[in-house]
Structures are given as C-alpha cells and as structure tokens.
Design a protein around this motif. Structure first.
Motif, PDB file in Angstrom:
ATOM      1  N   VAL A   1      32.190  -2.448  25.605  1.00 37.22           N
ATOM      2  CA  VAL A   1      30.606  -3.604  25.371  1.00 37.22           C
ATOM      3  C   VAL A   1      31.508  -4.489  24.597  1.00 37.22           C
ATOM      4  O   VAL A   1      31.284  -5.823  24.598  1.00 37.22           O
ATOM      5  N   GLN A   2      32.480  -4.492  23.256  1.00 36.07           N
ATOM      6  CA  GLN A   2      33.204  -5.158  22.614  1.00 36.07           C
ATOM      7  C   GLN A   2      33.281  -6.382  24.080  1.00 36.07           C
ATOM      8  O   GLN A   2      33.491  -7.724  23.573  1.00 36.07           O
ATOM      9  N   GLN A   3      34.024  -6.285  24.407  1.00 38.69           N
ATOM     10  CA  GLN A   3      34.954  -7.225  25.265  1.00 38.69           C
ATOM     11  C   GLN A   3      34.340  -7.330  26.357  1.00 38.69           C
ATOM     12  O   GLN A   3      34.460  -8.881  26.692  1.00 38.69           O
ATOM     13  N   MET A   4      32.752  -7.057  27.178  1.00 38.11           N
ATOM     14  CA  MET A   4      31.766  -7.323  27.888  1.00 38.11           C
ATOM     15  C   MET A   4      30.418  -7.355  27.626  1.00 38.11           C
ATOM     16  O   MET A   4      29.894  -8.232  28.360  1.00 38.11           O
ATOM     17  N   GLY A   5      30.268  -7.459  26.320  1.00 36.23           N
ATOM     18  CA  GLY A   5      29.156  -6.966  25.641  1.00 36.23           C
ATOM     19  C   GLY A   5      28.084  -8.743  26.377  1.00 36.23           C
ATOM     20  O   GLY A   5      27.055  -9.316  25.962  1.00 36.23           O
ATOM     21  N   ALA A   6      28.908  -9.646  25.288  1.00 37.53           N
ATOM     22  CA  ALA A   6      28.638 -10.945  26.093  1.00 37.53           C
ATOM     23  C   ALA A   6      28.265 -10.998  26.598  1.00 37.53           C
ATOM     24  O   ALA A   6      26.797 -12.085  27.146  1.00 37.53           O
TER      25      ALA A   6
ATOM     26  N   ALA B   1      43.603  15.439  27.173  1.00 37.87           N
ATOM     27  CA  ALA B   1      42.738  14.746  26.156  1.00 37.87           C
ATOM     28  C   ALA B   1      41.559  17.152  25.849  1.00 37.87           C
ATOM     29  O   ALA B   1      40.876  16.796  27.518  1.00 37.87           O
ATOM     30  N   SER B   2      41.100  16.740  25.101  1.00 35.25           N
ATOM     31  CA  SER B   2      40.715  18.076  25.238  1.00 35.25           C
ATOM     32  C   SER B   2      38.910  18.178  24.659  1.00 35.25           C
ATOM     33  O   SER B   2      37.952  19.417  25.438  1.00 35.25           O
ATOM     34  N   ASP B   3      38.527  16.964  25.064  1.00 34.66           N
ATOM     35  CA  ASP B   3      36.928  16.413  24.646  1.00 34.66           C
ATOM     36  C   ASP B   3      36.925  15.535  24.898  1.00 34.66           C
ATOM     37  O   ASP B   3      37.556  14.510  25.675  1.00 34.66           O
ATOM     38  N   PRO B   4      35.646  15.509  25.567  1.00 33.88           N
ATOM     39  CA  PRO B   4      35.189  14.555  26.644  1.00 33.88           C
ATOM     40  C   PRO B   4      35.811  13.546  25.764  1.00 33.88           C
ATOM     41  O   PRO B   4      35.224  13.312  25.072  1.00 33.88           O
ATOM     42  N   LEU B   5      36.260  12.386  26.681  1.00 31.17           N
ATOM     43  CA  LEU B   5      36.819  10.969  26.483  1.00 31.17           C
ATOM     44  C   LEU B   5      35.984   9.597  26.766  1.00 31.17           C
ATOM     45  O   LEU B   5      36.187   8.656  25.887  1.00 31.17           O
ATOM     46  N   MET B   6      35.482   9.750  27.998  1.00 28.59           N
ATOM     47  CA  MET B   6      35.141   8.222  28.690  1.00 28.59           C
ATOM     48  C   MET B   6      34.085   7.683  27.555  1.00 28.59           C
ATOM     49  O   MET B   6      34.209   6.619  26.843  1.00 28.59           O
ATOM     50  N   HIS B   7      33.697   8.731  27.129  1.00 29.34           N
ATOM     51  CA  HIS B   7      31.574   7.693  26.856  1.00 29.34           C
ATOM     52  C   HIS B   7      32.237   7.265  25.051  1.00 29.34           C
ATOM     53  O   HIS B   7      31.842   6.110  24.163  1.00 29.34           O
ATOM     54  N   ARG B   8      33.365   8.030  24.926  1.00 34.34           N
ATOM     55  CA  ARG B   8      34.242   7.384  23.640  1.00 34.34           C
ATOM     56  C   ARG B   8      34.716   5.710  23.957  1.00 34.34           C
ATOM     57  O   ARG B   8      34.622   5.286  23.050  1.00 34.34           O
ATOM     58  N   LEU B   9      34.888   5.426  24.625  1.00 37.32           N
ATOM     59  CA  LEU B   9      35.350   4.407  25.117  1.00 37.32           C
ATOM     60  C   LEU B   9      34.476   2.881  25.668  1.00 37.32           C
ATOM     61  O   LEU B   9      34.565   2.021  25.489  1.00 37.32           O
ATOM     62  N   VAL B  10      33.532   3.767  25.254  1.00 36.80           N
ATOM     63  CA  VAL B  10      32.308   2.803  25.410  1.00 36.80           C
ATOM     64  C   VAL B  10      31.679   1.384  24.861  1.00 36.80           C
ATOM     65  O   VAL B  10      31.918   0.464  25.446  1.00 36.80           O
ATOM     66  N   PRO B  11      32.409   1.767  23.450  1.00 34.65           N
ATOM     67  CA  PRO B  11      32.235   0.362  22.292  1.00 34.65           C
ATOM     68  C   PRO B  11      33.039  -0.743  22.448  1.00 34.65           C
ATOM     69  O   PRO B  11      33.138  -1.670  22.422  1.00 34.65           O
ATOM     70  N   ALA B  12      34.459   0.210  23.240  1.00 34.04           N
ATOM     71  CA  ALA B  12      35.778  -0.524  23.537  1.00 34.04           C
ATOM     72  C   ALA B  12      35.008  -2.122  24.615  1.00 34.04           C
ATOM     73  O   ALA B  12      35.295  -3.321  24.138  1.00 34.04           O
TER      74      ALA B  12
END
Length: 885
Positions: free
Chosen positions: A331-336, A318-329
């Motif tokens: 939140v979709q799984q566990m945000g409720a 990964a050439s760019d920061p990756l972790m923060h781009r996975l937060v929406p996934a």
C-alpha cells in the motif's frame, strides 16, 4: 534512479500534453470482454471504441492499466520467480487513438517519449515492423533516423495483431533495447531472439484493416492506434538492470518479505521472495476488486496464486502467516496511484490471513503425502495422477502447486491420470445430484455446470458487465437460440445479476447481444450456475454470443436499502425485546422488506416505536458499511450472527454496519455484524428512512414485521399524514384529540348496533313464539322451521337458543333471506342430540340452497347457500333427516 511512480507520471503527463485524455485503469475483471478471465492489456477497456460499438467524448486516451496474466491462454504463473521478467501482475502504459491520428503521429510520439522524456539512448534502440509495412519502415527512417539494419522486418504474426478471427486487425511495430554483448541473445527474428540481450520495451499496433470470414481484408474507415509499454520492464531498464525484481518497488516488497520472515535475500532465498512479492500484488489487487478465493473460476485462479506464494513462505521457514503482514508495504508503494488498495486494505489483509491459516493447517500433511509418494517413485517416473488429484481434492493443492514443488526435484505429474481422476469425481457428483430428490429436469443445470463451469458473480462491484452466453434452456431442454416472445433461461460465464439467496430476491434488468434483446425478470443459482429467467423482446438470443448485461439500477438500489435495513432491524429487535430474538425468515424485495423473528407475543406500541427510532438513528449515523472475508468461526468470535437458512462454506462475507458500544467487531464498537452474501448500501445513510408498517403473528412463537425504506417509506408517512388530516377535519378536532373522539364514536356505534340487532330479532319473530310458526311433530320430535327477513346470519344463533327454550324439546331450523342468499342455522334440544344432530339438519338444508357443507355442534350448527328461493325445499330436506332418525 527513476522510480516506477515517476515513470508512470512522466508517461501520462507527456500524452496529456499531446491532447490525450488520461483515463483511469479499468478493473482487472473485464466488464466489456467476457472471453477474458482478467484484463491483460491496456486496450481491453477500449475494445468497443475500436469496433465502433461505443463512442466517448474523446478520441485520444492514455492509461496506466493494471493487468493480470495468471489464467486462461495468458498465463505466466509457472514462470514467475524463475525468470527476470515474468509477472502475474503488471502495469501497461499505453496511448490510444480512436479514428484520430495514425502511424504518422504514433511513431513520433513513441520516439520522443522513449528518447527525450525517458532519455533512453537512441543508439541502443532498434525496431521491428511487419514485413510488408513499408509506410512504418519509412517513418522510422524519417523520424528516428534509423538505418535499415535496425529496422527489422518480421513476416510472422509476432508483428501482425488480430482482435479475433474476424474484426479489426493490423500490423504492429515494436521497439527493442540492446542490453549489450555481456548478455546472450540475438535480435528479433534471429535464432537467438529468446535471449536476454534484446528486450522489447514498447509495442505499437496499427489497426488498419477489417478481417472477414472469407480471409479477405479491407482498410478501416477509422484507423486507430493501440500501444503498450510494460511499466516494470521499462523501469528495470531505466534503473540499470534487466531484472524487474531489482526495481525500486519490488526491492521494497522483497525487503519487507525478508524482514517479516527473518531471512536474507541471498541466492538461496531470493526466488521465494520474488514469488511472494509478485503474488502479493496480484492477489491484493484482485481481492480489492471483490474477487475471493474459491474452487471455481476467477476465485480458483486467485487461490492458486495465493497458495503458491504461501508455499514459498513456508519454504522460507515462516512459522506464522506472512502474506497479510506485507500488505502495508504494498500500500505504501502503490496506494497513491491505486487508492482501492488503501480503501480495501483491511479486507485484503483479512482474506490473505484467513486463507493462509487455512492452508497451513493442511500444508504439512499434504507435503508429507507428496514426500512419501516421491520416495516410492522409481527414477525417471512421473508422480501418479491420482496422487496429484488427492492433493488437490483433499488438501487443496492446485495442480500447478504440486508441479511447482516437484520441479525442484526434476519430476513431472501424470497429467492424463490427473484428468481421469477429475472426470471420475465429476461423474460421482452428477450421480449424487441426480439422486438428491431434485426434479428430473434440474439435471440440465448440472450438465451445463459440468460442461462450462460455474458462473462468476461480478455484482458486488458493478451493475453492468459483458458476459458470454454459454447455454439457453427452454421448457427444460437446451436450445441453440430463442426468438422474440420466447420465455427462456440463460446461463453466462459471468454476470452482475444477483441470484436469489438469503432472503434477497434475484435481480432484474436487460441482456443485449448483436442479434437481440431480452428482459431479465429473475435470477437464481442452480448447481453453481446463475440462471437468468428472461423473455426475448426483440430479435433472437443465441448460445455463444457476447452479451451486455445491465441490472435494473433503481430496483437493485431499493433492494440494497431494504436488505441493509433488515440487518439494522434484526439488531434493534434484540436490543428492544431481548437476546432471544432470532431470525426465522426474511424477504428483501424492491418494494418492501419482511422479517420473521422468534417472539411469543405481539409487540406493544412503545416497543414498535423504539425499534423504528433505533433503526433511523443508525441510518442517520451514515456510517460506512464494510465487508470482510473470514472463516465462520472467526466471524462468530467477533459477534457475527448467521442468517436463518443460509449455508456457509469455509470462508464467508461478514457485513458490518453502524457504530455502538456493543463489544462486537474488531474494535468492539460495531452495531450490527452478520454473515451475509447479499448486496448492501455503501453507507447506512443510503437507506434514507425506515418505516415499520405492520407487526403480526406469522406462526406459533414467530412474529412478522413488514417495513419500507427510502422513498417508499416517505410515501407511506405522507399517506398516513394525509389520512390523519382527513380524520381531523371530519371530527373537527386536533391530532391529540383524534383517538378519544374515535373511541367515543366506536362505543356509540356498538351500542346502536346492539339496539338495531335486538329490534330486528323482535321484528323477525313478529310478537314472539305464541304468534310464530306452529311446531309440527315428525317421528315423535317437535320441529319448528321458519324463513326470516331483515336479520343476518349472526342473529340466528341467539334466535335458535330462544326458540329451543320456548319449545322445551324438539328441533329448530331458521333460514335468513339476505338479498337472495341464505344463512341457515339449526338447533336441537339437549334431550334429542343422541338421536339427531343439528349439523345433519344444516347440511341437508344447505344442499337445497346451492351451498356445501355446514358445521357446528350437535345442538347448534350453521351454514349458508346461494339461493334463498329454495327455502321450502330446504325445510323439507331437514324434515326428512328427522324422519330417518
């Protein structure tokens, strides 16, 4: 397939039907167990119920508890990604009884839940019991119909639970699932028990006894139940796999990781994706609770987890920061189930991105150093400890990150060498501290920090918590205990008390242990530890004890309101007076706020009213107050102001509040955005009201405002209204006429005062100099001296001037007798000031009148004394000065 969300709700719904209270997950940072770095099981939040310290309005509870095991004695970090079941973050399902039901109910609940609700085949299950727990064994036979060969008796502490060396304890019983002969492994208690065939899915603890220091036990009067079932582990079973990373939740996050990194999920990349998926969960939940990456305590563990995941993202290419781009996934799984993820999503993303950007800047250089050192190693040799320490100290590589990178090459680290380098750094830091100009007794705090580590601050999210007393200091020296009445400083491993910083005063409140109570009057941060200034009010406080900490909530609330109002005030001043306004100091106390700012003249009434009006407009917006973590440069790029006198590290808290078209903030519509580590209200409306009380000079080019908020501001406005009403009544006029009436009265008073003063002087002089005191000659100089009554010290200079004019040449001394006290003035005509000074005459006279000093010009000076009865002696002393000149 049954999803994790379905299993969670099925479990909680079942126990709700059985009369259990569904209790929300407690925070990952324990509030009631200072010995734990993170909550690691479902029973942590109920610890005080089991020990009887606390009671609640229910005796049965069920939870889905979020847990982290990545620090301290419960640490699964190194294994994550390489095994099928290890996780740093997991959910523990549990049901609990606090002196209500016991084994005879707990075992049927468990069996029905597993075989009926979750539909797991009974024939695939077996259980363990403690070797002498015949009651549990018989219940399993009766309830589940299990034969003896599937009820395995274990004689080790694997099946005997203890809260600690003393206290509640008891046997446990575990339920295992048999994955079948295709997996290697044997049943629990066998030599092959560590295999993957037989997997524990539920543990039931029977709190049956109390353990004493002498090793004896007795049955508890209120026997309790504590159970735990790992949600991820049971989900993998129900979804037809023995690997938690193949469940629906992890597959969704792993797919998101593969998509974001443009890689596949094949064998070559799978471990990296699994590490990222697990670490995304633990870091996101910790950040949502206010834990931030740092080099100490919980923040350091968080940084280790984050950087481990970020290294695996790097290995994916990964050439760019990756972790923060996975937060929406996530939140979709566990945000409720966990709404804090949605509420803090922006902060989670910002923190992850900031950390990854910062880490990537040093990652390549650190890995190059590691590669160069490995290339020089002889086969079978360990990496030198000083190299591993350099990676940690210079490049921010935690030790376990270096070990993880070397694992793939079959190389270990020289741990004694690493520890020696760490100790040498501490020695140098201590020497630097001792030579920094601090008071000698301040080194005691460095010693405490060196021995115990720094204090974790919990106060952004809670005002009550438990901590462990690490040290007590009295009169500058450590002590083991302090009794009632003692003034003492207390250091704990964690605290909700804010330490004085950035203009915000330290918190106050109470500290309670099993042996005593202390009143906390202040809190300050010294050498990285939070020092609680306290007075022991009952019993005694001892080092090593657990303590319950409670901040004075009303006081903290008032401080929060004042601090947030200061941010709004700062921006309003810039808007009204100009961009030259910059903070030059502040105080945020419970009773008021004070704000010093650069401005070279007094504020007019219109400006004051405009500032007060603007602040209150922002309060009425009731806009959310948000906090994000970012680098100082990123914060300033968004328009953030740095607070005066504050020191900032690599990452800062950025507080935003209010809505306005300012061009500041992420959306360009943030009214106030500042770098600030203080505590703040949740919404601007929580401030209540803002009332500016004073505006005055503080120093050259610096003005000072004092103001009130909330109820204090309302009380001030009520006071003003009452005062105005009283004045209106006295003047018999309306509010709009008050100023004119008062101005006219003041003019009249001034005229009358002038007239009275003139009459007093005339009366004092009794008809003028011709009838006044005769001049006598001393040393060739004419000298007139007189004691006056009915005049004040303010009247003397004009009388002196008149008498000098009539005298032509000479010196004059006047003493005014005012209620027994003396005011003195002396004058010398211009032709004599080279020979004698009026200052010398006054000082000689004042000394006889019980006063000190006196001053002025050579031709006119003044002073005062306590005893006018010595006026004649004072006149004689002045005459001697003339004789000597």
């Amino acid at each position: 397939m049954t999803s994790l969300a379905d299993i969670r709700s099925t479990f909680l719904d079942y126990f709700r039907r059985q009369g259990h209270e569904v209790v929300d997950s407690s925070p990952l940072v324990p509030r009631n167990d200072p010995t734990l770095m993170f909550t690691n099981s479902g029973m942590v939040q109920f610890k005080n119920l089991f020990t009887g310290v606390e009671t609640r309005d229910y005796q049965r509870a069920t939870t889905a508890q979020k847990c982290v095991r990545a620090g301290g004695k419960h640490n699964d970090l190194d294994n994550v990604g390489y095994t099928a079941r290890h996780l740093t973050f997991f959910e523990m399902l549990g049901n609990f009884s606090f002196g209500d039901y016991f084994k005879a109910d707990a075992i049927p609940f468990a069996w029905e839940m597993v075989t009926k609700e979750l539909d797991i085949p009974a024939e695939r299950l077996l259980v363990t019991v403690y070797h002498d727990d015949d009651e549990a064994a018989e219940l399993w036979r009766k309830v589940a119909g299990l034969p003896d060969e599937r009820i395995i008796r274990i004689a080790t502490d694997d099946n005997f639970w203890m809260m600690g060396p003393t206290g509640p304890c008891g046997p446990s019983s575990e339920i295992f699932f048999d994955h079948g002969e295709k997996f290697w492994g044997g049943p629990p208690g066998s030599p092959e028990e560590d295999g993957d065939r037989f997997i524990e899915i539920w543990n039931l603890v029977f709190m049956q006894f109390e353990q004493f220091e002498d090793g004896t036990r007795r049955e508890l009067a209120a026997q309790s139940i504590d159970t735990g079932m790992g949600l991820e582990r049971i989900s993998s079973l129900l979804q037809g796999t023995n690997n938690v990373f193949e469940t629906d939740l992890f597959r969704a996050i792993i797919d998101a990781s593969a998509h974001a990194s443009n890689t596949s999920t094949d064998e070559a990349h799978l471990t990296h994706h699994r590490v990222i998926a697990d670490h995304l969960r633990s870091t996101s939940f910790l950040i949502a609770e206010g834990v931030l990456p740092s080099n100490e305590g919980r923040g350091y563990v968080l940084r280790r987890i984050m950087r481990r995941a970020m290294r695996h993202a790097h290995l994916l290419g990964a050439s760019d920061p990756l972790m923060h781009r996975l937060v929406p996934a996530l939140v979709q799984q566990m945000g409720a189930a966990y709404p804090e993820l949605r509420e803090q999503q922006a902060m989670i993303e910002d923190t992850l991105e900031t950390e990854e950007v910062r880490f990537r800047n040093t990652l390549d250089r650190g890995l190059k150093l590691l590669d160069d050192e490995v290339a020089r190693l002889e086969t079978g040799k360990n990496l030198p400890g000083e190299t591993a320490f350099k990676l940690y100290d210079t490049y921010g590589f935690p030790l376990d990150l270096t070990e993880d990178a070397l694992r793939e090459r079959g190389i270990s680290v020289d741990l004694p060498g690493f520890n020696a380098s760490m100790e040498e750094q501490k020695r140098k830091a201590r020497a630097a501290w001792s030579g920094s100009g601090e008071a000698a007794d301040q080194t005691v705090w460095f010693d405490i920090a060196d021995e115990h580590g720094t204090t974790d601050f919990l106060g952004y999210d809670t005002e009550t918590a438990e901590g462990q007393v690490l040290a007590l200091v009295r009169d500058g020296a450590p002590v083991e205990r302090a009794g009632a009445g003692a003034q003492v400083q207390i250091v704990l491993n964690q605290t909700p008390f804010y330490a004085e910083a950035g203009g915000q005063v330290g918190d106050a409140g109470t500290l309670t242990t099993e042996t005593g109570t202390a009143e906390i009057t202040d809190c300050r941060k010294i050498a990285g530890v939070y020092v609680h200034f306290a007075r022991v009010t009952a019993g005694e406080i001892a080092a090593g004890e657990g303590a319950r900490l409670e901040v004075d909530h009303a006081r903290r609330g008032a401080i929060r309101a004042n601090h947030s109002a200061t941010h709004l005030l700062n921006e309003a001043l810039r808007n009204v007076l100009g961009d030259h306004v910059a903070q030059r100091g502040s105080l945020n106390a419970p009773d008021r706020l004070r704000f010093d700012f650069s401005h070279n003249k007094a504020m007019g009434a219109d400006d004051i009213a405009a500032v007060e009006r603007e602040v209150n407009e922002l309060i009425r917006q009731n806009a959310p107050v948000t906090t994000r973590i970012m680098t100082p440069d990123e914060a300033r790029a968004l328009g953030a102001q740095a607070l005066f006198g504050e020191k900032y590290g690599d990452e800062v808290r950025v507080v935003s509040m209010g809505i306005a078209d300012t061009g500041k903030g992420l959306d360009g519509k943030t009214y106030s955005i500042e770098l600030c580590g203080g505590t703040h209200v949740a919404r601007t409306g929580d401030i209540g009201l803002f009332a500016l009380t004073t505006e005055a000079a503080s120093a050259a080019g610096v003005r000072r405002i004092e103001a009130l908020t909330g109820e204090a501001a309302m009380a001030e406005l009520r006071r003003r209204d009452r005062s105005l009403g009283e004045v209106e009544a006295l003047l018999k006029c309306g509010p709009d006429e008050v100023a004119g009436r008062v101005r006219a009265l003041m003019d009249e008073r001034k005229a009358l005062a002038n007239e009275v003063s003139q009459l007093r002087r005339q009366l004092a002089m009794s008809g003028g100099p011709a009838e006044g005191p005769a001049a006598r000659e001393i040393n060739g100089m004419r000298f007139v001296a007189q004691v006056l009554s009915g005049v004040t010290g303010k009247d003397l200079p004009s009388l002196i001037d008149g008498m000098k004019s009539d005298l032509g040449t000479g010196a004059v001394l006047l003493i005014a007798d005012t209620d027994g006290k003396a005011a003195v003035a002396a004058g010398v005509t211009a032709d004599l000031v080279e020979r004698v000074s009026a200052v010398d005459l006054v000082r000689a006279a004042v000394a006889e009148l019980g006063g000190k000093g006196g001053g002025g010009r050579p031709d006119l000076a003044q002073g005062g004394g306590k005893d006018a009865a010595n006026a004649e002696a004072a006149i004689s002393a002045a005459g001697k000065v003339l004789e000597e000149n």
